[in-house]
Design a protein around this motif. Structure first.
Motif, mmCIF file in Angstrom:
data_model
loop_
_atom_site.group_PDB
_atom_site.id
_atom_site.type_symbol
_atom_site.label_atom_id
_atom_site.label_comp_id
_atom_site.label_asym_id
_atom_site.label_seq_id
_atom_site.Cartn_x
_atom_site.Cartn_y
_atom_site.Cartn_z
ATOM 1 N N LYS A 191 0.844 -1.195 0.000
ATOM 2 C CA LYS A 191 0.000 0.000 0.000
ATOM 3 C C LYS A 191 0.880 1.245 0.000
ATOM 4 N N LEU A 192 0.312 2.331 -0.446
ATOM 5 C CA LEU A 192 1.054 3.592 -0.436
ATOM 6 C C LEU A 192 1.165 4.099 1.000
ATOM 7 N N SER A 193 2.306 4.682 1.326
ATOM 8 C CA SER A 193 2.493 5.236 2.665
ATOM 9 C C SER A 193 1.664 6.517 2.801
ATOM 10 N N ILE A 234 0.544 8.997 -0.239
ATOM 11 C CA ILE A 234 -0.857 9.185 -0.649
ATOM 12 C C ILE A 234 -1.249 10.656 -0.534
#
Lengths: 181, 279
Positions: free
Chosen positions: A75-77, A81
């Motif tokens: 997932k994007l940090s 994001i």
């Protein structure tokens, strides 16, 4: 049409569908909608994503698919994001503009986002130093399941108006207070 | 910044105990301030700057005690807070004339409030994008397969390999090079970049909105290879000046050159200048 979407393995634009089917645009769009209807009972569906149409599994089968695939925490940090959000709304924008909003350096974050192909350089700003301008990519839309940039979530209009009203009031109160002082 | 630390339990604080704060949660001074404002349920439009400043500095001190590297941005914000605080404590300077009324009455907190609000706005949107990310990851797609045989997947824009580009160049050069004049004597070249630019400009202008094919601009044999090079340079120069535009309908398709009328050109340049000044 079904066959084309199956083969492509990526979003197909209406233009590409027109080219392959030799039908006109209106017919293609009707056909896509028909196909979407036909898939209603299927485990697959046709989604509108990143400026085109693509065949995908239905979200309710995610747990089953998840058991088949290996887990991958990618997932994007939070900084990533937030940064990509700012770019999406203000594009094209420079690193300095993003940093002014976030109040921290976004050097590393921009590099990560570029590597993940969620953002790309979009020319240079015609100001001293000619800083690089950044914009989001089609992959960005795909990553967040958006059909186009207009689908980005909006702030509630009422909320914006409310905020403006409060700012206005605040300014007036300040004026009155200054007058009294 | 990624700091993982636990607040020390034995804190020699004679005054109020500090709120326990997870240090890794903050992305920067604005993020921290926004958190303090929300946690303390402060009114963002009437910031209790003294209290905010106290909490912020206490937090910085705590970071120092833990011997953490504090990013410079945190100190800049501390200085900003102190400046706002002192400006609010000091009486407003006497007005020199009535014209300056509006200037002197600007709340010193206003800029900070605007920054907090804007950052808060993006944070909220980032939250909803986080949800979009989660939703999207529930859906799976097929990756395109490498097809063999009669067809293959066309290369994507920007994903052309170096060898494929080289092949394309060789192909072009071999068809162009076929008409090259044999060098029998060395003479002063009669063609300049300026001439080529004029030629490209006038030819693309003549065909109008339809645009001219790049292939049609190539010199007719017999010609000197230099002409091809100059054509390319001329195109780059004209593109830079916004005199022409190039467009390609599809990847690997034909390239068309369009003339940009002077009025549009200035509008384009004007736009970019305005953009620049807007900052």
């Amino acid at each position: 049409m079904e066959c084309l979407l199956f083969v492509a393995g990526e979003p197909l634009t209406v233009k590409e569908l027109v080219k392959a089917t030799e039908a006109d645009e209106a017919a293609v769009i009707v056909a896509v909608h028909c196909l979407q209807d036909r898939y209603r009972e299927s485990a697959l569906h046709i989604v509108e994503i990143a400026g085109g149409y693509q065949m995908a599994t239905r979200p309710e089968y995610a747990p089953a698919v998840g058991k088949l695939l290996a887990p991958n925490a990618n997932k994007l940090s939070k900084p990533a994001i937030e940064t990509v959000t700012i770019i999406a709304y203000r594009q094209p924008c420079t690193q300095a503009e993003i940093e002014a909003i976030r109040g921290v350096s976004v050097d590393g974050v921009l590099k990560t986002l570029t590597e993940r192909e969620l953002i790309q350089e979009a020319g240079r700003k015609q100001t001293p130093g000619r800083p690089i301008l950044y914009a989001t990519t089609d992959l960005f839309l795909h990553y967040f399941g958006l059909a186009n940039l207009e689908e980005l979530p909006r702030l509630d209009e009422d909320e914006i108006e409310e905020q403006e009203r409060i700012v206005q009031e605040m300014a007036e109160t300040a004026l009155v207070a200054a007058g009294v002082a | 910044m990624l700091l993982t630390a636990v607040k020390p339990t034995a804190k020699a604080s004679a005054t109020t105990p500090l709120p326990s704060i997870r240090l890794d949660a903050y992305e920067g001074p604005i993020d921290l301030l926004l958190h303090l404002v929300r946690q303390g349920k402060m009114d963002i439009f009437d910031l209790p700057i003294v209290e905010l400043c106290r909490q912020y500095l206490a937090y910085l001190r705590e970071m120092e005690e833990l011997d953490l590297n504090i990013a410079g941005e945190f100190f800049v914000m501390a200085a900003t807070l102190l400046e706002i605080k002192s400006r609010m404590l000091l009486p407003a300077p006497p007005k020199l004339n009535s014209d300056e009324d509006s200037d002197s009455e600007i709340d010193p907190r206003q800029e900070l409030v605007e920054r907090l609000l804007e950052y808060g706005k993006y944070q909220a949107i980032a939250e909803s994008l986080r949800e979009a990310e989660r939703q999207r990851q529930m859906v799976f797609f097929r990756a395109p397969t490498e097809y063999t045989g009669q067809f293959r997947v066309p290369p994507k824009f920007g994903q052309m390999s170096a060898s494929e580009l080289l092949r394309a160049l060789e192909q072009m050069l071999s068809s162009v090079g076929a008409g090259e004049k044999a060098i029998t004597s060395v003479r002063r070249q009669k063609i300049t970049l300026r001439m080529k630019m004029r030629e490209v400009q006038s030819r693309s202008e003549r065909v109008g909105v339809e645009g001219i094919l790049l292939a049609d601009l190539l010199p007719e044999p017999p010609f000197a290879l230099l002409e091809v090079v100059l054509l390319f340079l001329a195109l780059l120069e004209l593109l830079k000046g916004g005199v022409v535009m190039v467009a390609q309908e599809e990847f690997c398709g034909e390239i068309r050159v369009f003339f940009v009328p002077e009025a549009d050109r200035e509008a384009l340049i004007g736009e970019s200048v305005e953009e620049g000044l807007g900052d």
